[in-house]
Design a protein around this motif. Structure first.
Motif, PDB file in Angstrom:
ATOM      1  N   SER A 158       0.849  -1.195   0.000  1.00 44.71           N
ATOM      2  CA  SER A 158       0.000   0.000   0.000  1.00 44.71           C
ATOM      3  C   SER A 158       0.885   1.245   0.000  1.00 44.71           C
ATOM      4  O   SER A 158       1.691   1.446   0.900  1.00 44.71           O
ATOM      5  N   HIS A 210     -13.348   4.680   8.079  1.00 46.11           N
ATOM      6  CA  HIS A 210     -14.089   3.598   7.418  1.00 46.11           C
ATOM      7  C   HIS A 210     -13.861   2.304   8.181  1.00 46.11           C
ATOM      8  O   HIS A 210     -13.007   2.254   9.064  1.00 46.11           O
ATOM      9  N   ARG A 247       4.847   6.956   1.334  1.00 39.70           N
ATOM     10  CA  ARG A 247       4.859   5.941   2.396  1.00 39.70           C
ATOM     11  C   ARG A 247       4.494   4.587   1.800  1.00 39.70           C
ATOM     12  O   ARG A 247       3.529   4.468   1.041  1.00 39.70           O
TER      13      ARG A 247
HETATM   14  C1  LMR Z   1      -6.467   0.813   5.642  1.00 42.01           C
HETATM   15  O1  LMR Z   1      -6.575  -0.408   5.847  1.00 42.01           O
HETATM   16  O2  LMR Z   1      -7.428   1.493   5.384  1.00 42.01           O
HETATM   17  C2  LMR Z   1      -5.146   1.491   5.685  1.00 42.01           C
HETATM   18  O3  LMR Z   1      -4.512   1.096   6.840  1.00 42.01           O
HETATM   19  C3  LMR Z   1      -4.348   1.178   4.504  1.00 42.01           C
HETATM   20  C4  LMR Z   1      -3.025   1.849   4.505  1.00 42.01           C
HETATM   21  O4  LMR Z   1      -2.380   1.775   3.474  1.00 42.01           O
HETATM   22  O5  LMR Z   1      -2.615   2.422   5.507  1.00 42.01           O
END
Ligand code: LMR
Ligand code: MN
Length: 415
Positions: free
Chosen positions: A326, A337, A392
């Motif tokens: 990610s 969310h 990141r």
């Molecule tokens: C998520 O699961 O919404 C986030 O933690 C993803 C992320 O890349 O931090």
């Protein structure tokens, strides 16, 4: 007629035998009669069921639809019987749009019954045709302005397909105000709360989440996943030492530099986040495993990552989770969310530019560190900020919730 019936019973399994049977009796007259059509459809239906044959099932559906065209010639009772079975088979086959003529017929015959209109709406939504659902809903609400089921669906369509959040909130609120009756469903509370969060109306969202939890739709106001196993331990943040996944975490940490290289080398394979969770910035991900299966070719691109993940079956075989990189640009904010299920925990391995990046899960904010893992339950509300510089990168590895039994892990449907 007797022969006809016998033939159906004797030859119920094959279409060839069916044709032979039909041609032996007075074909023309029978074919035209409702009874013959009914028997033909039933025979095809039973054959399809016995042989688990989808082609035959499609023929059965066509035969039922052909029978329903006789409309006027069918009694209310018969029409309902045939229509119910036809719709059941259409849904089983997954050809939802085929239900439209059946519902139109029912709506014409029983114009005072709103429930056929609402079911037509659902069929259109299952077929991913929000535009058609919207048309039906508008007509339904013109005739029944207070129908809660129609209001709730309309709220859902306005929010998810037209991004009309204010209108969506109005419709969903009206649907769920007081005793929601038939609209008392978890997903409607979920979407009302989510629309309010999107509008930044946090206090109202909190009220709805509390009400949803009281009604048993959510595990708690902050844990709002909709696909749950209720008895699992619930907490937002986990210590990896309290789970069977410490070895996995340490192995990921030990290989973090190689994992980082693999994540950076595959940049062309990243895809932008599509769920609308990003409030601003840039966020993209590269899936390696989804629902317990490797995306073909991905482990060849990330061999070290995969070899570590594959040492833990609860990760590589997690049918309710993913393994993915990610990537988040500086300035990104991911709005509050929740994930879809409480059946997994989410492990993150910090890989690059983690300074001034934050993740809140429920009430507690933490930070990533290079080469270190975090473990949290993403069925709780969470939110991410990248207030630092540079891109990141984290590796996300979902693992089965440790309280699930082996049988549950085998039998739970994938998400
Ligand atoms: C998520 O699961 O919404 C986030 O933690 C993803 C992320 O890349 O931090
Ligand atoms: Mn998330």
């Amino acid at each position: 007629m007797e022969c006809f019936v016998d033939c159906v019973i004797v030859f119920v399994l094959t279409e060839g035998a069916w044709s032979a049977c039909v041609s032996r009796v007075s074909v023309a007259s029978l074919e035209r009669s409702g009874r013959a059509k009914w028997l033909k459809a039933r025979a095809l239906d039973s054959s399809a069921e016995a042989a688990r044959d989808n082609r035959m099932l499609s023929k059965a559906i066509t035969a039922y639809l052909d029978l329903l065209k006789m409309n006027e010639g069918l009694s209310d009772e018969k029409l309902l019987e045939v229509a119910r079975r036809t719709i059941d088979r259409i849904n089983f086959r997954g050809v939802y749009l085929n239900a439209e003529p059946v519902y139109r017929l029912l709506i014409r015959r029983f114009p005072d019954d709103v429930h056929y209109r609402n079911n037509l709406t659902v069929s259109f939504l299952m077929a991913n045709r929000a535009d058609l659902a919207d048309e039906v809903l508008r007509e339904t609400l013109r005739l029944w302005p207070n129908d809660r089921v129609a209001l709730a669906h309309h709220g859902f369509v306005l929010k998810n397909h037209y991004n009309k959040l204010e209108e969506a909130v109005q419709a969903l609120k009206k649907a769920l105000d007081g005793d929601a009756g038939q609209a008392n469903e978890p997903r409607f509370y979920y979407h009302l709360g989510d629309a309010l969060l999107l509008l930044g109306r946090f206090d109202e969202a909190e009220e709805i989440h509390k009400r949803g939890a009281e009604l048993g739709h959510f595990l708690s106001p902050s844990q709002r996943s909709l696909y749950n196993v209720p008895r699992l331990r619930s907490k937002p943040w986990w210590r990896v030492e309290d789970t069977p996944y410490e070895k996995l975490a340490r192995a990921l940490e030990a290989s973090w530099r190689e994992i980082l290289k693999e994540g950076e080398a595959a940049k062309t394979l990243y895809e932008k986040e599509k769920e609308g969770l990003k409030e601003r910035g840039e966020w993209s991900q590269m899936d390696i495993m989804v629902r317990g299966r490797e995306i073909p070719g991905r482990c060849a691109r990330a061999p070290v990552t995969c070899s570590v993940v594959k040492t833990e079956m609860a990760a590589s075989g997690c049918k309710r989770g993913q393994v993915k990189f990610s990537m988040m640009a500086a300035g990104t904010h991911v709005r509050p969310h929740v994930g879809p299920t409480n059946c997994r925990l989410r492990m993150h391995l910090g890989l690059s530019n983690t300074k001034n990046t934050y993740i809140r899960v429920d009430k507690e904010v933490r930070q990533w560190q290079l080469g270190k893992t975090l473990l949290f339950d993403d069925s709780f509300e969470h939110e991410v900020w990248h207030n630092g510089t540079g891109t990141r990168l984290v590796l996300i590895v979902d693992v089965w919730h440790p309280d699930l039994t082996p049988a549950e892990k085998r039998q739970l449907p994938p998400i």
